[in-house]
Each structure stands twice: as structure tokens, then as C-alpha cells.
Design a protein around this motif. Structure first.
Motif, short mmCIF file in Angstrom:
data_model
loop_
_atom_site.label_atom_id
_atom_site.label_comp_id
_atom_site.label_asym_id
_atom_site.label_seq_id
_atom_site.Cartn_x
_atom_site.Cartn_y
_atom_site.Cartn_z
N GLY A 248 0.85 -1.19 0.00
CA GLY A 248 0.00 0.00 0.00
C GLY A 248 0.88 1.24 0.00
N VAL A 249 1.15 1.77 -1.19
CA VAL A 249 2.18 2.79 -1.35
C VAL A 249 1.86 4.05 -0.54
N ARG A 250 0.63 4.56 -0.66
CA ARG A 250 0.30 5.82 0.01
C ARG A 250 0.39 5.68 1.53
N HIS A 251 -0.21 4.62 2.07
CA HIS A 251 -0.20 4.44 3.52
C HIS A 251 1.21 4.20 4.04
N THR A 252 1.99 3.43 3.29
CA THR A 252 3.36 3.15 3.73
C THR A 252 4.21 4.42 3.70
N ARG A 253 4.07 5.20 2.64
CA ARG A 253 4.83 6.45 2.56
C ARG A 253 4.43 7.41 3.69
N THR A 254 3.13 7.49 3.96
CA THR A 254 2.67 8.37 5.04
C THR A 254 3.27 7.94 6.38
N LEU A 255 3.22 6.64 6.66
CA LEU A 255 3.78 6.13 7.91
C LEU A 255 5.27 6.44 8.02
N LEU A 256 6.00 6.19 6.95
CA LEU A 256 7.45 6.40 6.98
C LEU A 256 7.80 7.88 7.07
N LEU A 257 7.01 8.73 6.42
CA LEU A 257 7.24 10.18 6.54
C LEU A 257 7.00 10.64 7.97
N VAL A 258 5.96 10.12 8.62
CA VAL A 258 5.69 10.48 10.01
C VAL A 258 6.83 10.03 10.91
N VAL A 259 7.33 8.82 10.68
CA VAL A 259 8.43 8.28 11.50
C VAL A 259 9.68 9.13 11.34
N THR A 260 10.05 9.42 10.09
CA THR A 260 11.27 10.21 9.87
C THR A 260 11.10 11.64 10.39
N ALA A 261 9.91 12.20 10.25
CA ALA A 261 9.68 13.55 10.76
C ALA A 261 9.79 13.57 12.28
N ALA A 262 9.25 12.55 12.95
CA ALA A 262 9.33 12.50 14.42
C ALA A 262 10.77 12.36 14.88
N LEU A 263 11.53 11.47 14.25
CA LEU A 263 12.93 11.29 14.62
C LEU A 263 13.73 12.57 14.39
N THR A 264 13.52 13.19 13.24
CA THR A 264 14.26 14.42 12.92
C THR A 264 13.86 15.55 13.86
N ALA A 265 12.55 15.66 14.14
CA ALA A 265 12.08 16.74 15.01
C ALA A 265 12.69 16.65 16.39
N VAL A 266 12.72 15.45 16.97
CA VAL A 266 13.29 15.28 18.31
C VAL A 266 14.78 15.57 18.29
N ALA A 267 15.47 15.09 17.27
CA ALA A 267 16.92 15.32 17.19
C ALA A 267 17.25 16.80 17.04
N VAL A 268 16.57 17.47 16.11
CA VAL A 268 16.87 18.88 15.85
C VAL A 268 16.45 19.75 17.03
N ALA A 269 15.31 19.43 17.64
CA ALA A 269 14.85 20.22 18.78
C ALA A 269 15.83 20.13 19.94
N THR A 270 16.52 19.01 20.05
CA THR A 270 17.42 18.80 21.18
C THR A 270 18.81 19.38 20.94
N VAL A 271 19.38 19.14 19.76
CA VAL A 271 20.78 19.50 19.54
C VAL A 271 21.01 20.39 18.32
N GLY A 272 19.94 20.81 17.64
CA GLY A 272 20.12 21.64 16.46
C GLY A 272 20.28 20.81 15.19
N ALA A 273 20.52 21.48 14.10
CA ALA A 273 20.63 20.82 12.79
C ALA A 273 22.06 20.38 12.54
#
Length: 348
Positions: A248-273
């Protein structure tokens, strides 16, 4: 989307990969211990053992309170944060390169980093939410806002790879412009210097409370991505191939985008880019272990962790007692390493 047992590596090859993963995990443990020891005030192996033993309640002779606090309250959370952030960024880069079929994709492709920067600058310069959110909370709020805008703009597009890339660039540029506008309109020289240092990335703000948050988010994100390994293999060959495999391409892409956004958001919020980790590590690991994501993801996580642990250690000691933002070091190392990877792959 889950890993298919039928495709799991068995026999000698599976054993070899299990041994290599254990060796890589051992290398990470040694790297963490070694990086904790070094700095403007070196701590010996026995001193490190005494600090850890004392914190675990063992009967050991304690070190001086100042040294104990230096190791436990400053260096250890900093090094663990470097390992967690390095693993997060490497996993995000690996996932996004498959989802977008773009070899240059990295964790900041979605505009999350720019949103986090805008949120942090809003708190630092304008003081909005300073008492309730703080810089880390403001950065996290900005990251989530930018990702929400990305999903809103993509809601009718089918989430194809080209539109994800283009929309992510547009969202990133929007929040970068907002950051520049706030700095130019309201910040003084000292605040601008502090913001610039934060934007370049630094492990200095790492404390145990933020380490705990990353220690929860990072393994969960890696697990979800690993369970989508077969889907990532299909997406790397395009939407049509993935659909023909029953993904299921759309659902899988949405899930993976949410996961990568969450990981990136926590990392950047903590230590910057911190750039280049999510770009060069996946390519280097892919060159060594191949393109199958059930192997690529854990190796990338371990390699990213080791890379950022030692990069941060170099940032601490290279120009001591002055500390260089770790993002500067990753960029200086990342450019030649990326060119080397491209040359080995025959793309340069």
C-alpha cells in the motif's frame, strides 16, 4: 509492511551478519566509553569505571565530586545523545532515500529542520513561549508545524516521490525565510551569535531528561522502519513496482514520513541541525552491505551512532578550550567522504 521471514538471511550468510552486527554494537560501546574519557580533562578507564560503579550502587571508591559530575552529568549524556542522534539521522536518511528515490535525500528534506529552527528562534528572540516551552519545546513545536504544513500541501497529490521532494524544499525555504526575518528584525548581536551556534548543531545542551526522550523515540522509529523493510525495498524501485508487490504505497509512505519527521524533530529540537550524517552514512553502509533494508537499517543506525560520537569528540577537543559546533565538523568530514563514496560507486 513487515519483514518477511521467508526472506530472512539464513545459513552462513545470516551467521556472518549476526556476528558483524555484534561487532558493530561492540564498536559503538567502545566508542561511547572512549569518547566519555577524553576532553579538556581526561578521565582514565579506572576513573570511568568508578563513576559508573558508584552510580550503580557498587562498593567502589568514589572520585572527587567535580570529576564525578563532569563524567555523569555532562559527558555521558552528551555522548549518549550523540549516539542516539547519529542513529536517528542515519535511519532517516536511509528511509527517505528509498521513499523519494533520491540519492541526495537526507533527514532535512521535509523542511522539519527549518521549522525547528524557526520555532527555536521565535522563543530565543521574540520570547514567545519562553516560560512554557523553552528553546527545545519551541523547536519541537516548529518542527511539527512545518511537517503538518507539508502533509496539508501533499494531501491530494498521492505522495509521489517528486512532489514530496519539491514540497519539502518549498516548506523548508518558507521557514528559513521566517527565521531570517525574525533575526534581522529583532535580534541583537549576542542573540544572533547564540542562534547561529544552535543552528550549526551542538551536543552541549544534552542532559539526562532529553537523552531519555531520544532513547524512547529512536528505537521505536528504527523498529517501525525495520518492519517496513520489504516495503522500502519495493519503494526503492518505484511506486509501480511496490504496488505490484502488494504494498500500500500511500499508507506506507505516510507512515514512513511520520516516523522520519518524528525522529528528525526530536533530534533537531534537542541539539540543532547536524548535516551530512543522514546523507553520507546510508551511502557508505549501502556500499558495504548491499541495498536490502532489513540489513541496511541496523547497520546504518550503528554506523551513524559511531560516526557522530567521534565527530562530537573531535568537536570538543580540536580547538580546546573553545568548542566547535559539531555540524561544522560533520560538514568538513562529510564532503570528502561523500565524494569518495560517489567515486567508489562509479558516479563521479
Amino acid at each position: 509492511m513487515s519483514a518477511d521471514p521467508a526472506t530472512t538471511v539464513r545459513g552462513p550468510a545470516g551467521t556472518a551478519h549476526a556476528v558483524l552486527l555484534l561487532l558493530a554494537a561492540g564498536a559503538l560501546a567502545v566508542s561511547v566509553a572512549g569518547a566519555v574519557r577524553i576532553g579538556t580533562a581526561d578521565v582514565g578507564w579506572s576513573g570511568l569505571a568508578r563513576v559508573l560503579g558508584g552510580r550503580l550502587g557498587l562498593d567502589v571508591r568514589p572520585l572527587a565530586p567535580l570529576v564525578d559530575s563532569l563524567v555523569w552529568d555532562l559527558r555521558l549524556p552528551r555522548v549518549l545523545m550523540a549516539a542516539l542522534v547519529g542513529a536517528s539521522l542515519a535511519v532517516c536518511g536511509t528511509v527517505l532515500q528509498a521513499v523519494t528515490r533520491n540519492a541526495l535525500a537526507d533527514p532535512y528534506l521535509l523542511g522539519v529542520s527549518s521549522g525547528a529552527s524557526a520555532g527555536a528562534v521565535t522563543v530565543l528572540v521574540l520570547g514567545i513561549g519562553a516560560s512554557t516551552l523553552g528553546v527545545t519545546g519551541g523547536a519541537l513545536a516548529g518542527a511539527l508545524l512545518s511537517f503538518g504544513l507539508l502533509l496539508l500541501l501533499l494531501r491530494r497529490t498521492g505522495l509521489d516521490s517528486v512532489r514530496i521532494v519539491l514540497t519539502g524544499v518549498v516548506v523548508g525555504q518558507l521557514f528559513t525565510a521566517l527565521t531570517s526575518l525574525i533575526l534581522m528584525a529583532s535580534a541583537d548581536a549576542d542573540t544572533t551569535r547564540a542562534v547561529t551556534h544552535w543552528l550549526l548543531g551542538s551536543m552541549a545542551p544534552a542532559r539526562w531528561n532529553t537523552v531519555v526522550v531520544c532513547a524512547i523515540v529512536t528505537p521505536l522509529g528504527l523498529l517501525v522502519a525495520w518492519l517496513c523493510s520489504n516495503a522500502l525495498d519495493g519503494l526503492a524501485f518505484g511506486s509501480d513496482t511496490a504496488t505490484s508487490l502488494g504494498i500500500g504505497v500511500r499508507h506506507t509512505r505516510t507512515l514512513l514520513l511520520v516516523v522520519t519527521a518524528a525522529l528528525t524533530a526530536v533530534a533537531v529540537a534537542t541539539v540543532g541541525a547536524i548535516g551530512f550524517v543522514g546523507l553520507i552514512v546510508p551511502h557508505g553502509v549501502r556500499f558495504l552491505v548491499g541495498p536490502l533494508h532489513r540489513l541496511l537499517l541496523p547497520y546504518a543506525a550503528l554506523a551513524g551512532a559511531v560516526f557522530l560520537v567521534w565527530t562530537d569528540a573531535l568537536a570538543r577537543i580540536a580547538f580546546a578550550p573553545r568548542e566547535v559546533p559539531v555540524g561544522v565538523i560533520t560538514a568538513l568530514l562529510g564532503v570528502p567522504l561523500f565524494l569518495l563514496v560517489l567515486r567508489k560507486r562509479g558516479e563521479l
